[in-house]
Design a protein around this motif. Structure first.
Motif, PDB file in Angstrom:
ATOM      1  N   TYR A   1       0.813  -1.213   0.000  1.00  0.00           N
ATOM      2  CA  TYR A   1       0.000   0.000   0.000  1.00  0.00           C
ATOM      3  C   TYR A   1       0.844   1.259   0.000  1.00  0.00           C
ATOM      4  O   TYR A   1       0.475   2.270   0.573  1.00  0.00           O
ATOM      5  CB  TYR A   1      -0.950   0.023   1.207  1.00  0.00           C
ATOM      6  N   GLU A   2       1.987   1.171  -0.652  1.00  0.00           N
ATOM      7  CA  GLU A   2       2.793   2.383  -0.780  1.00  0.00           C
ATOM      8  C   GLU A   2       2.052   3.399  -1.626  1.00  0.00           C
ATOM      9  O   GLU A   2       1.343   3.060  -2.557  1.00  0.00           O
ATOM     10  CB  GLU A   2       4.130   2.052  -1.432  1.00  0.00           C
ATOM     11  N   GLN A   3       2.247   4.673  -1.279  1.00  0.00           N
ATOM     12  CA  GLN A   3       1.704   5.740  -2.098  1.00  0.00           C
ATOM     13  C   GLN A   3       2.824   6.344  -2.918  1.00  0.00           C
ATOM     14  O   GLN A   3       3.932   6.547  -2.420  1.00  0.00           O
ATOM     15  CB  GLN A   3       1.063   6.820  -1.222  1.00  0.00           C
ATOM     16  N   TYR A   4       2.505   6.629  -4.169  1.00  0.00           N
ATOM     17  CA  TYR A   4       3.450   7.271  -5.074  1.00  0.00           C
ATOM     18  C   TYR A   4       2.897   8.637  -5.443  1.00  0.00           C
ATOM     19  O   TYR A   4       1.691   8.809  -5.569  1.00  0.00           O
ATOM     20  CB  TYR A   4       3.649   6.418  -6.326  1.00  0.00           C
ATOM     21  N   PHE A   5       3.819   9.573  -5.610  1.00  0.00           N
ATOM     22  CA  PHE A   5       3.414  10.958  -5.840  1.00  0.00           C
ATOM     23  C   PHE A   5       3.885  11.463  -7.198  1.00  0.00           C
ATOM     24  O   PHE A   5       4.970  11.107  -7.674  1.00  0.00           O
ATOM     25  CB  PHE A   5       3.990  11.862  -4.750  1.00  0.00           C
ATOM     26  N   GLY A   6       3.046  12.311  -7.785  1.00  0.00           N
ATOM     27  CA  GLY A   6       3.439  13.003  -8.992  1.00  0.00           C
ATOM     28  C   GLY A   6       4.363  14.161  -8.660  1.00  0.00           C
ATOM     29  O   GLY A   6       4.614  14.463  -7.496  1.00  0.00           O
ATOM     30  N   PRO A   7       4.856  14.831  -9.703  1.00  0.00           N
ATOM     31  CA  PRO A   7       5.809  15.929  -9.497  1.00  0.00           C
ATOM     32  C   PRO A   7       5.172  17.208  -8.981  1.00  0.00           C
ATOM     33  O   PRO A   7       5.873  18.107  -8.527  1.00  0.00           O
ATOM     34  CB  PRO A   7       6.394  16.142 -10.894  1.00  0.00           C
TER      35      PRO A   7
END
Lengths: 111, 115
Positions: free
Chosen positions: B102-108
């Motif tokens: 359930y890692e969250q990834y972020f945009g720039p």
């Protein structure tokens, strides 16, 4: 989600280990400790997470105390590119829980 | 992992106008989130966007001000409506996969300045 307490800022010499502490004394049994970092002008980047055992990956190590009330993120050989704000976050291990960001620790790595 | 792109990367807008920010992910994701980061501050969650249902807004954020669309599993938009200088912030899209860690990834991020 439980609250965390981190130092506002830390300094580290390049090539040395950076040890970033985090207190989470009200953490619940089903909450994990997550670490993210945000390099200037970029989105946050996942580093590592853990429940109660120590964890290591290619980026860092996470040491969680036996009572789970605190943890330490270790960058074994800090580089200038590790200069960033580091966030310690506790959250339930679920795809339906979100990250709540505190103020984090500003780590400055110097030559 | 996920590769997330946002458009525009930055914009300068006049007060009273609206801006729509796009978020595109390179794979299908269950959850998408929108965050705001005001100058010198940490990130604050605006809303959670699920495909096929209404977005869920956090306290202090309302749909009329920040309407969100989620037409499919790889795309979402956030509109900042009737802008004021207080809306000047970085707006970030984030995604999470079901299962796994359930890692969250972020945009720039999209850097918005309202004049």
């Amino acid at each position: 989600d439980a609250k965390t307490t981190q130092p506002t800022s830390m300094d580290c010499a390049e090539g040395r280990a950076a040890n970033l502490p985090c207190n989470h004394s009200t953490i619940s049994g089903n909450e994990y400790v997550y670490w993210y970092r945000q390099i200037h002008s970029q989105g946050p980047q996942y580093i590592i997470h853990g429940l109660k055992n120590n964890e290591t990956n290619e980026m860092a190590s996470l040491i969680i105390t036996e009572d789970r009330k605190s943890s330490t993120l270790i960058l074994p050989h800090a580089t200038l590119r590790d200069t960033a704000v580091y966030y310690c976050i506790v959250r339930v291990f679920s795809g339906y829980s979100t990250l709540t960001f505190g103020k984090g620790t500003m780590l400055l790595v110097s030559p | 992992s996920a590769v997330i792109s946002q458009k525009p990367s930055r914009d300068i807008c006049q007060r009273g106008t609206s801006l729509t920010i796009q978020c595109q992910v390179d794979s299908q994701v269950t959850m998408m989130f929108w965050y705001r980061q005001q100058p010198g501050q940490s990130l604050t969650l605006i809303a959670t966007a699920n495909q096929g249902s209404e977005a869920t807004y956090e306290s202090g954020f309302v749909i009329d001000k920040f309407p969100i669309s989620r037409p499919n599993l790889t795309f979402s938009t956030l509109t900042v409506s009737n802008m004021s200088p207080e809306d000047s912030s970085i707006y970030l899209c984030s995604v999470a996969f079901s299962g796994g860690s359930y890692e969250q990834y972020f945009g720039p991020g999209t850097r918005l300045t309202v004049t």
